[in-house]
Scaffold this motif. Structure first.
Motif: not given
Length: 375
Positions: A43-51, A85-94
């Protein structure tokens, strides 16, 4: 029969990929000849980059960065198979996920590590960035991220200030990097909070990040000061942009420092995974998530999937752990039907550990109901 699988994760028990696997097994038991298209969603939250990395056949990259409090940590992001394209979740680092509760401190926290992830992606010559900004531990309006990308923030003595939430009010001049960012950036953002004020980043989200009442006032003043400085120095007004207050003001930071576009998370994921193309000539959509309730009506993944499928006349059935929605809610979501995979009273631990088999069995039952002539 073509069946499109488009579930979210079942939080705490199954990833979206695992839900697809369990559904596929259940379908095969009931309808061995079915054509199955598995499309793990988020849904755009946690796990989105992996999906999204999985959906584009990409690879997962892990690099050393700094966590919200400036300590070394390993963080990961995805790059699509075409390397564009890069898929980044800010929660991974911040993200808060990196801190113990007693360490929560939005005054000291910084998005610098998120900027390091972006900088690494740039070094690999990507041209597009999809950025998820949920789960932040920060309230620095993205100046930490910007500092990692070459922006400078100077005080009234022309000295650099540390890019943290507590120093926002000390900034008197902003110096952009010498080379402009050549990157198209889409940000998954499902909140509409302005940058500062009673509904802004500090007052609404500061408490859950560990901010006291006094600190909330300080952070809010800092966000207000930064917005005024950006407007006076660059002529850009970010104060009331919906979503500017997301992730401790990173929404505003992404708009200004990255020239980003803020998008609804669900719509962005559906666009990136080409959901509409996969929906073509499908006979059934199976979706699901851990809990279906009134929040599912508020633009979450299942709602988006069901409404899109309904436009094409494709029925959508949802599976979940907890079904806490009334019949009229299920209809409003756009679903044909919804089923809980829980078949008997059980503890939370038992439900989580048995989730795979429960999804598999319920999928089988749904398909048997829809295909009675296979007996």
């Amino acid at each position: 029969m073509k069946i499109l699988l488009a579930p979210d994760k079942f939080k705490g028990s199954l990833t979206a990929r695992q839900v697809c696997d369990a559904m596929s097994e259940g379908i095969r038991l009931a309808h061995p000849d079915a054509e199955i298209v598995a499309l793990p969603m988020a849904d755009g939250g946690e796990g989105t980059a992996e999906v999204l990395t999985l959906a584009t056949g990409g690879e997962w990259v892990t690099i050393p960065v700094l966590d919200p409090l400036g300590r070394p940590v390993q963080a990961s992001y995805g790059i699509s198979a075409n390397k564009q394209t890069a898929f980044i979740e800010m929660s991974q680092a911040s993200g808060l996920r990196l801190l113990h509760r007693h360490e929560y401190d939005p005054l000291k926290a910084s998005t610098f590590g998120t900027g390091q992830l972006i900088q690494d992606a740039l070094s690999r010559n990507v041209s597009n960035l999809v950025l998820g900004i949920g789960g932040s531990a920060t309230n620095d309006a993205g100046i930490g991220m910007a500092a990692a990308l070459g922006w400078q923030f100077l005080n009234d003595q022309d000295e650099p200030v540390d890019a943290t939430g507590e120093n926002l009010s000390q900034i008197r001049r902003i110096i952009p990097p010498t080379s402009p960012l050549r990157l198209t950036v889409d940000v998954a953002c499902d909140v509409t909070n302005p940058l500062f004020g009673a509904n802004g980043a500090a007052f609404v989200y500061g408490p859950q990040k560990g901010a006291s009442a006094e600190n909330i006032e300080k952070l809010d003043q800092g966000l207000r000061h930064l917005a005024q400085l950006i407007q006076s120095q660059f002529g850009v007004d970010l104060a009331d942009v919906p979503g500017a207050g997301a992730a401790g003001g990173l929404g505003a930071g992404a708009l200004f420092f990255l020239n980003a576009t803020l998008k609804e998370g669900v719509k962005m994921v559906m666009e990136q995974t080409q959901f509409a193309d996969h929906l073509y000539d499908a006979d059934l959509v199976l979706t699901g998530e851990g809990k279906i309730d009134n929040q599912t009506l508020q633009g979450k993944l299942i709602n988006g999937i069901a409404l899109e499928a309904k436009k094409s006349g494709v029925p959508t059935v949802a599976l979940c752990g907890t079904l806490d929605a009334k019949p009229h809610d299920i209809t409003a979501i756009g679903l044909t039907a919804a089923f809980s995979v829980l078949t008997h009273p059980q503890s939370l631990d038992e439900a989580l550990s048995n989730a795979y088999e429960a999804v598999r069995q319920t999928t089988f039952n749904v398909l048997r109901l829809l295909n009675r002539n296979t007996d």
